[in-house]
Write a protein that holds these residues in place. Structure first.
Motif, PDB file in Angstrom:
ATOM      1  N   TRP A 139       0.190  19.885  26.519  1.00 16.99           N
ATOM      2  CA  TRP A 139       0.346  20.649  25.419  1.00 16.99           C
ATOM      3  C   TRP A 139      -0.942  20.899  24.817  1.00 16.99           C
ATOM      4  N   LYS A 140      -1.287  21.925  24.200  1.00 16.05           N
ATOM      5  CA  LYS A 140      -2.335  22.136  23.315  1.00 16.05           C
ATOM      6  C   LYS A 140      -2.559  21.231  22.447  1.00 16.05           C
ATOM      7  N   THR A 141      -1.601  20.757  21.549  1.00 14.76           N
ATOM      8  CA  THR A 141      -1.783  19.444  20.699  1.00 14.76           C
ATOM      9  C   THR A 141      -0.704  18.622  20.838  1.00 14.76           C
ATOM     10  N   GLN A 142      -1.020  17.652  20.824  1.00 16.89           N
ATOM     11  CA  GLN A 142       0.124  16.486  21.139  1.00 16.89           C
ATOM     12  C   GLN A 142       0.972  16.154  19.843  1.00 16.89           C
ATOM     13  N   GLY A 143       0.203  15.994  18.582  1.00 20.86           N
ATOM     14  CA  GLY A 143       0.720  16.001  17.498  1.00 20.86           C
ATOM     15  C   GLY A 143       1.722  14.672  17.357  1.00 20.86           C
ATOM     16  N   ASN A 144       1.308  13.340  18.143  1.00 19.14           N
ATOM     17  CA  ASN A 144       1.909  12.090  17.976  1.00 19.14           C
ATOM     18  C   ASN A 144       3.013  12.121  18.939  1.00 19.14           C
ATOM     19  N   TRP A 145       3.589  13.099  19.514  1.00 20.40           N
ATOM     20  CA  TRP A 145       4.508  12.964  20.656  1.00 20.40           C
ATOM     21  C   TRP A 145       4.449  12.093  21.687  1.00 20.40           C
ATOM     22  N   PRO A 150       6.393   6.777  13.759  1.00 17.97           N
ATOM     23  CA  PRO A 150       7.688   7.202  13.106  1.00 17.97           C
ATOM     24  C   PRO A 150       7.756   8.841  13.208  1.00 17.97           C
ATOM     25  N   PHE A 151       8.774   9.364  13.294  1.00 17.09           N
ATOM     26  CA  PHE A 151       9.207  10.645  13.662  1.00 17.09           C
ATOM     27  C   PHE A 151       8.372  11.648  12.539  1.00 17.09           C
ATOM     28  N   SER A 152       8.085  11.076  11.282  1.00 16.83           N
ATOM     29  CA  SER A 152       7.574  11.890  10.427  1.00 16.83           C
ATOM     30  C   SER A 152       6.131  12.127  10.630  1.00 16.83           C
ATOM     31  N   GLU A 153       5.707  11.480  11.743  1.00 18.85           N
ATOM     32  CA  GLU A 153       4.331  11.645  12.207  1.00 18.85           C
ATOM     33  C   GLU A 153       4.225  12.532  13.359  1.00 18.85           C
ATOM     34  N   TRP A 154       5.339  12.977  13.904  1.00 17.93           N
ATOM     35  CA  TRP A 154       5.614  13.937  15.121  1.00 17.93           C
ATOM     36  C   TRP A 154       5.193  15.361  14.613  1.00 17.93           C
ATOM     37  N   LYS A 155       4.563  16.065  15.163  1.00 18.18           N
ATOM     38  CA  LYS A 155       4.381  17.357  14.734  1.00 18.18           C
ATOM     39  C   LYS A 155       5.577  18.229  14.915  1.00 18.18           C
ATOM     40  N   GLY A 156       6.095  18.995  14.047  1.00 18.30           N
ATOM     41  CA  GLY A 156       7.305  19.831  14.197  1.00 18.30           C
ATOM     42  C   GLY A 156       8.591  19.020  14.114  1.00 18.30           C
ATOM     43  N   VAL A 157       8.618  17.843  13.668  1.00 18.28           N
ATOM     44  CA  VAL A 157       9.920  17.016  13.838  1.00 18.28           C
ATOM     45  C   VAL A 157       9.926  16.514  12.326  1.00 18.28           C
ATOM     46  N   TRP A 158      11.106  16.948  11.562  1.00 17.82           N
ATOM     47  CA  TRP A 158      11.188  16.337  10.380  1.00 17.82           C
ATOM     48  C   TRP A 158      13.061  15.681  10.465  1.00 17.82           C
ATOM     49  N   LEU A 159      12.963  14.356  10.103  1.00 18.87           N
ATOM     50  CA  LEU A 159      14.390  13.591  10.082  1.00 18.87           C
ATOM     51  C   LEU A 159      14.503  13.351   8.593  1.00 18.87           C
TER      52      LEU A 159
END
Length: 282
Positions: A139-145, A150-159
């Motif tokens: 992926w172009k950006t990993q965004g902590n995936w 915590p999911f709050s730091e995964w780009k595009g994920v909000w729980l």
């Protein structure tokens, strides 16, 4: 000599000092006003069932409801019948510990109310399926995936564990491949699913999407997705749908895509669907 009596009337729960004077002398009396305790006649919880994910910010509060509303909760006690699965503190905050099921009980005297809490280990597994099936390492950006953050730091994920809502919004990440069938396993949480500007995301929307009955927002725009099965009939809370500018998207328009009574906005434009609009779109 006996002084005159004066009646003291309490007005609020507070500490006060009452002065008195006579013949050049004075004195005072300290008074503490304590509110009369009102016993509860019934007790309930704001929820009787909760599903938590052991990895996904696994805590949320339970709230007790007493009747009458001004009843005292001073002696309220919280307990878990299986602390190795779910713990609870003195304020009703529950925390998932491991997969399984536990019953949380609030007790006030002879009254009690319970909530069944189920703990799963699902969300991270499904997100990792999505990551791996769409060439996540590139992926172009990993965004902590694919990390333990915590999911709050995964780009595009909000729980939100409290409201049991999961929002998944992916755009311009460079996905290559197909959406995994396991997305349907997010049925307890997923309310928002958005894909945008992912031309190398191909294939069809998984049939398991039919299990996502909590979905409120569905958007696939400017992707390489090729078909949409008719999986929307049980999504009674679906409010927003946008399917636009998908050059490979063919086949019939799903008959139930606009069937939700909660629908506020439905946009289907610049795709290559065949046939005519029918069913829920008429």
């Amino acid at each position: 000599m006996t002084g005159r009596k004066r009646r003291v009337t309490p007005l609020a729960e507070e500490n006060a000092k009452i002065p008195a004077s006579a013949g050049g002398k004075s004195a005072q009396c300290a008074i503490t006003v304590i509110a009369k305790s009102i016993n509860a006649t019934s007790i309930s919880l704001d929820r009787t069932k909760v599903v938590l994910d052991v990895f996904g910010d696994p805590s949320c509060p339970l709230k007790v409801i007493l009747q009458p509303e001004n009843a005292s909760a001073k002696d309220l006690l919280w307990s878990s019948d299986n602390k190795s699965i779910v713990s609870v503190d003195g304020n009703g905050n529950i925390t998932a510990v491991a997969e399984g099921t536990a019953t949380i009980t609030a007790t006030l005297g002879s009254l009690s109310a319970s909530c069944t809490v189920t703990v799963k280990d699902v969300i991270k597994k499904v997100l990792m399926d999505l990551y791996n099936s769409t060439d996540g390492p590139n992926w172009k950006t990993q965004g902590n995936w694919a990390t333990d953050k915590p999911f709050s730091e995964w780009k595009g994920v909000w729980l939100s564990p409290e409201f049991q809502e999961l929002h998944l919004i992916i755009s311009q990440r460079g996905l290559k491949g197909k959406l995994p069938e396991s997305l349907g396993d997010l049925a307890d949480w997923l309310t928002d699913f958005q894909i945008g500007d992912e031309p190398d995301l191909t294939g069809t929307l998984p049939e398991s999407f039919a299990k996502l009955t909590k979905l409120q927002d569905f958007r696939i725009n400017r992707s390489g997705v090729e078909s949409l099965p008719d999986v929307f009939s049980k999504m009674h809370g679906l409010k927003h749908v946008s399917v636009s500018s998908n050059p490979n998207l063919t086949g019939p328009i799903p008959e139930s895509i606009g069937s939700s009574d909660a629908m506020e906005k439905l946009t289907i434009v610049d795709n290559y669907f065949t046939g005519s609009a029918y069913g829920s779109l008429i």
